[in-house]
Write a protein that holds these residues in place. Structure first.
Motif, PDB file in Angstrom:
ATOM      1  N   GLU A  82       0.863  -1.120   0.103  1.00 29.01           N
ATOM      2  CA  GLU A  82      -0.226  -0.088   0.105  1.00 29.01           C
ATOM      3  C   GLU A  82       0.919   1.130  -0.170  1.00 29.01           C
ATOM      4  OE1 GLU A  82      -3.515   1.981   2.751  1.00 29.01           O
ATOM      5  OE2 GLU A  82      -2.607   0.194   3.360  1.00 29.01           O
ATOM      6  N   SER A 123       2.245   1.775  -3.410  1.00 32.45           N
ATOM      7  CA  SER A 123       1.431   1.876  -4.420  1.00 32.45           C
ATOM      8  C   SER A 123       0.636   3.636  -4.318  1.00 32.45           C
ATOM      9  CB  SER A 123       0.374   1.169  -4.623  1.00 32.45           C
ATOM     10  OG  SER A 123      -0.339   0.919  -3.479  1.00 32.45           O
ATOM     11  N   ARG A 124       1.037   4.075  -3.148  1.00 31.79           N
ATOM     12  CA  ARG A 124       0.279   5.463  -2.911  1.00 31.79           C
ATOM     13  C   ARG A 124       1.191   6.455  -3.606  1.00 31.79           C
ATOM     14  NH1 ARG A 124      -0.227   6.295   3.203  1.00 31.79           N
ATOM     15  NH2 ARG A 124      -1.702   4.551   3.170  1.00 31.79           N
ATOM     16  N   GLN A 163      -6.235  -0.726  -4.573  1.00 33.19           N
ATOM     17  CA  GLN A 163      -5.665  -1.352  -3.234  1.00 33.19           C
ATOM     18  C   GLN A 163      -6.102  -2.797  -2.822  1.00 33.19           C
ATOM     19  OE1 GLN A 163      -2.524  -0.563  -2.336  1.00 33.19           O
ATOM     20  NE2 GLN A 163      -2.668  -2.167  -0.543  1.00 33.19           N
ATOM     21  N   SER A 203      -4.544  -6.160  -2.979  1.00 37.92           N
ATOM     22  CA  SER A 203      -4.254  -6.860  -1.316  1.00 37.92           C
ATOM     23  C   SER A 203      -5.013  -8.315  -1.701  1.00 37.92           C
ATOM     24  CB  SER A 203      -5.265  -6.159  -0.762  1.00 37.92           C
ATOM     25  OG  SER A 203      -4.508  -4.792  -0.236  1.00 37.92           O
TER      26      SER A 203
END
Length: 291
Positions: free
Chosen positions: A82, A85-86, A154, A158
């Motif tokens: 996370e 990828s943010r 996300q 996940s």
């Protein structure tokens, strides 16, 4: 595929995964432990816990520890993914209200200076405040839509991570089971039913974020190839004929229990933190019935 249909598939997939983990992994080991303690039908007394029973108790403890380890592994890797990828837009979001306030103040000040009287200045302040409010509302709406889009992507990533953590020990176990001849058609169908909704809903979410079909196919092909290779490795490293009660059989059972625990823990963590919240968000109360 619409967001509602994707959420419904996600709820169904989450229920299938929970059922598979509860019955095929943790439930099966508990049933074996219960069957190891024979109770006499006439006296109702137990035969006690023999060597086999103690071995199964140790394997159940390993399975519980593996479940905790699998859940922690998933949560840590998911948080790392996370953060990776943010996009780095926190600074822009922090500076955005300041810029809007400054723009609104300049607009109000400019109009106020151009006005000669107090009666002309008051309406100008109202116009500037309205412009500022509209800009803030528009900015908040854009940020909310961006956050929703990032959240869906996300969730899909996940789910992909959860399937990877699930597929590694599961593939090794399939290799072991192939050597024993215990892989049945019904078992393969159960694996398909448990994993297809997860892959379908995850791909739909990624496609909804404008990800290319080739990239989505590449992501799932990586999992497909990895699990196939690990199943082959598991079959090669484990002899075809293992005598029951031998040291090799005990080590295999302990390793299988640990891998089952890691698989179950990672799956339950993924279902509870990624699939079910997104399913309820998209399908509402119907997600509870489909689950």
């Amino acid at each position: 595929v619409s967001a509602k249909v994707t959420a419904q598939w996600m709820a169904f997939g989450g229920g299938a995964l929970v059922f598979a983990v509860a019955t095929q992994l943790f439930g099966e080991s508990l049933f074996r432990l219960d069957a190891s303690t024979w109770i006499h039908p006439a006296t109702g007394k137990s035969s006690g816990c023999d060597e086999r029973c103690k071995e199964l108790c140790v394997n159940n403890i390993l399975q519980i520890l593996g479940a905790m380890l699998g859940a922690m592994m998933y949560l840590l890797l998911n948080r790392w993914l996370e953060n990776r990828s943010r996009p780095p837009n926190e600074a822009r979001q922090a500076l955005s209200p300041i810029g809007e306030d400054a723009t609104g103040s300049l607009e109000m000040g400019g109009v106020g200076v151009a006005s000669a009287g107090v009666s002309n200045f008051m309406p100008a302040m109202g116009t500037g405040s309205m412009t500022l409010s509209l800009r803030r509302a528009s900015t908040l709406l854009e940020e909310e839509e961006e956050a929703t889009s990032m959240g869906s992507a996300q969730v899909a990533l996940s789910m992909w991570l959860g399937m990877m953590l699930d597929g590694i020990p599961e593939a090794l176990m399939l290799g072991f089971m192939t050597n024993e001849g215990s892989v049945t058609f019904s078992f393969l169908v159960a694996i398909f039913i448990a994993n297809f909704p997860e892959a379908f809903s995850g791909s739909s979410l990624l496609r909804g974020q404008k990800m290319s079909v080739s990239r989505i196919m590449l992501m799932w092909m990586v999992l497909f190839t990895l699990t196939g290779l690990l199943a082959m490795i598991g079959s090669l490293i484990m002899p075809a004929n293992v005598a029951r009660g031998s040291d090799l059989a005990k080590k295999r059972d302990s390793a299988t229990a640990l891998m089952e625990g890691i698989t179950g823990g990672a799956m339950l963590a993924m279902v509870s933190t990624a699939m079910l919240p997104e399913a309820f968000k998209g399908a509402g109360d119907k997600a509870g019935l489909i689950f």
